[in-house]
Design an enzyme around this catalytic site. Structure first.
Site, mmCIF file in Angstrom:
data_model
loop_
_atom_site.group_PDB
_atom_site.id
_atom_site.type_symbol
_atom_site.label_atom_id
_atom_site.label_comp_id
_atom_site.label_asym_id
_atom_site.label_seq_id
_atom_site.Cartn_x
_atom_site.Cartn_y
_atom_site.Cartn_z
ATOM 1 N N ALA A 233 0.841 -1.207 0.000
ATOM 2 C CA ALA A 233 0.000 0.000 0.000
ATOM 3 C C ALA A 233 0.873 1.253 0.000
ATOM 4 O O ALA A 233 2.061 1.197 0.315
ATOM 5 C CB ALA A 233 -0.908 -0.002 1.218
ATOM 6 N N SER B 278 -1.352 8.068 -0.333
ATOM 7 C CA SER B 278 -1.514 8.767 -1.609
ATOM 8 C C SER B 278 -0.783 10.106 -1.588
ATOM 9 O O SER B 278 -0.469 10.639 -0.520
ATOM 10 C CB SER B 278 -2.994 9.008 -1.899
ATOM 11 O OG SER B 278 -3.684 7.785 -1.964
HETATM 12 N N1 SAH Z 1 -6.008 6.607 1.695
HETATM 13 C C1 SAH Z 1 -4.860 5.770 1.964
HETATM 14 C C2 SAH Z 1 -4.552 4.947 0.728
HETATM 15 C C3 SAH Z 1 -3.862 3.687 1.028
HETATM 16 S S1 SAH Z 1 -3.514 2.716 -0.433
HETATM 17 C C4 SAH Z 1 -3.680 6.665 2.325
HETATM 18 O O1 SAH Z 1 -3.534 7.708 1.682
HETATM 19 O O2 SAH Z 1 -2.887 6.310 3.202
HETATM 20 C C5 SAH Z 1 -5.038 1.867 -0.668
HETATM 21 C C6 SAH Z 1 -5.482 1.029 0.500
HETATM 22 O O3 SAH Z 1 -6.636 0.300 0.108
HETATM 23 C C7 SAH Z 1 -4.461 0.000 0.967
HETATM 24 O O4 SAH Z 1 -4.152 0.286 2.293
HETATM 25 C C8 SAH Z 1 -5.176 -1.335 0.811
HETATM 26 O O5 SAH Z 1 -4.892 -2.247 1.860
HETATM 27 C C9 SAH Z 1 -6.642 -0.913 0.833
HETATM 28 N N2 SAH Z 1 -7.556 -1.841 0.165
HETATM 29 C C10 SAH Z 1 -7.380 -2.507 -1.014
HETATM 30 N N3 SAH Z 1 -8.442 -3.285 -1.281
HETATM 31 C C11 SAH Z 1 -9.333 -3.109 -0.256
HETATM 32 C C12 SAH Z 1 -10.621 -3.638 0.043
HETATM 33 N N4 SAH Z 1 -11.227 -4.529 -0.764
HETATM 34 N N5 SAH Z 1 -11.237 -3.221 1.159
HETATM 35 C C13 SAH Z 1 -10.649 -2.329 2.000
HETATM 36 N N6 SAH Z 1 -9.430 -1.808 1.787
HETATM 37 C C14 SAH Z 1 -8.770 -2.180 0.670
#
Ligand code: SAH
Length: 278
Positions: free
Chosen positions: A57, A60
């Site tokens: 992950a 963003s």
């Molecule tokens: N908004 C976060 C983005 C993290 S990256 C930030 O800026 O820190 C995207 C995230 O989506 C990851 O942490 C991943 O584990 C999560 N993710 C992916 N598929 C998912 C799902 N089906 N349900 C919940 N979370 C999910």
């Protein structure tokens, strides 16, 4: 665009986002100033680029967080926001109209909460009565978001009050959870239907979300997420294009009558919204 907005401090980063017109409203700016990215990004916290946070992950990039908040802002601000809006209008700044039912506490769902950074920024905007749920499918990332938030006094207060909760579940199914004080529903967000839900009409009014942010790219515009939007409500969601190569932000609006409008916005690159790793 990325390096133009980078800074060497949180203030400098936010100032540069403002100068580049990536943040355009004073309320967004002050929320970003309140949350130090260093508590959430393990490396280069003030660079305008995504940073790895483990488990495949990333946190963003700041300009994507800014765009998400600016898009959702009218559905985040509490009633008091209207006063601030008037003040901002008097000072010549433009703030979008605050929509939603007056006095109704805001409910916001942050799917793929990852580092927890955006969850915290959203919580700064919804006011004292609002609730923000950060949803992760990887338990270690659920814990990371909570741990990061607990690094600041303000973050700890949000967690202690229950105004921010981090949960584990599959974001493609959304999440169902009553407002503060109520018990957590079962896995996958399957809560017992509320009286309002059983009536079948205004389905999501008792729960539902004023704003849903999705932080990972969905394979499709999941109907269940649209269903969980309140009327009015708005969702910001990256969706894979049919060729499976491009991704675009989609903005989904549900109006007061429950009519849904879907609008394709800018091209982006997010990690995918997937099954949880085994
Ligand atoms: N908004 C976060 C983005 C993290 S990256 C930030 O800026 O820190 C995207 C995230 O989506 C990851 O942490 C991943 O584990 C999560 N993710 C992916 N598929 C998912 C799902 N089906 N349900 C919940 N979370 C999910």
């Amino acid at each position: 665009m990325a390096w133009y907005s980078s800074g060497s401090t949180n203030e400098e980063l936010v100032e540069n986002l403002w100068r580049s017109n990536l943040i355009t409203t004073p309320l967004t700016k002050s929320a970003f100033l309140k949350v130090d990215r260093a508590n959430y990004a393990p490396s280069d916290p003030y660079a305008d680029s995504p940073q790895p946070i483990g488990h495949g992950a990333t946190i963003s990039a700041p300009h994507m967080h800014a765009q998400a908040v600016e898009t959702l802002l009218p559905f985040l601000l509490p009633k008091e926001g209207q006063e601030e809006e008037k003040a901002a209008a008097r000072s010549g700044s433009s703030v979008p109209n605050v929509v939603g039912q007056a006095g109704r506490p805001r409910r916001v769902l942050d799917i793929g909460s990852g580092s927890g950074y955006l969850t915290h920024v959203l919580a700064e905007l919804v006011g004292d009565t609002g609730v923000v749920v950060g949803l992760e499918h990887i338990p270690a990332l659920r814990d990371l978001g909570e741990r990061n938030m607990a690094k600041s006094r303000e973050g700890r207060a949000l967690l202690d009050s229950g105004r921010v909760r981090f949960r584990v579940g599959d974001g493609r199914k959304g999440w169902s959870e009553a407002s503060p004080g109520a018990a957590q529903p079962g896995v996958g967000g399957e809560a017992a239907p509320s009286a309002a839900e059983e009536r079948g009409d205004k389905k999501e009014e008792a729960g539902g979300w004023d704003a849903i942010h999705v932080g990972a790219a969905a394979a499709e515009l999941h109907d269940e997420l649209v269903r969980q939007l309140r009327s009015p409500g708005r969702m910001f969601i990256p969706v894979e294009a049919e060729d499976g190569w491009d991704q675009y932000i989609w903005i989904v609006d549900k109006d007061e009558q429950g009519n849904v409008r879907k609008e394709k916005s800018v091209g982006v690159r997010y990690v995918p919204l997937t099954d949880a790793p085994k």
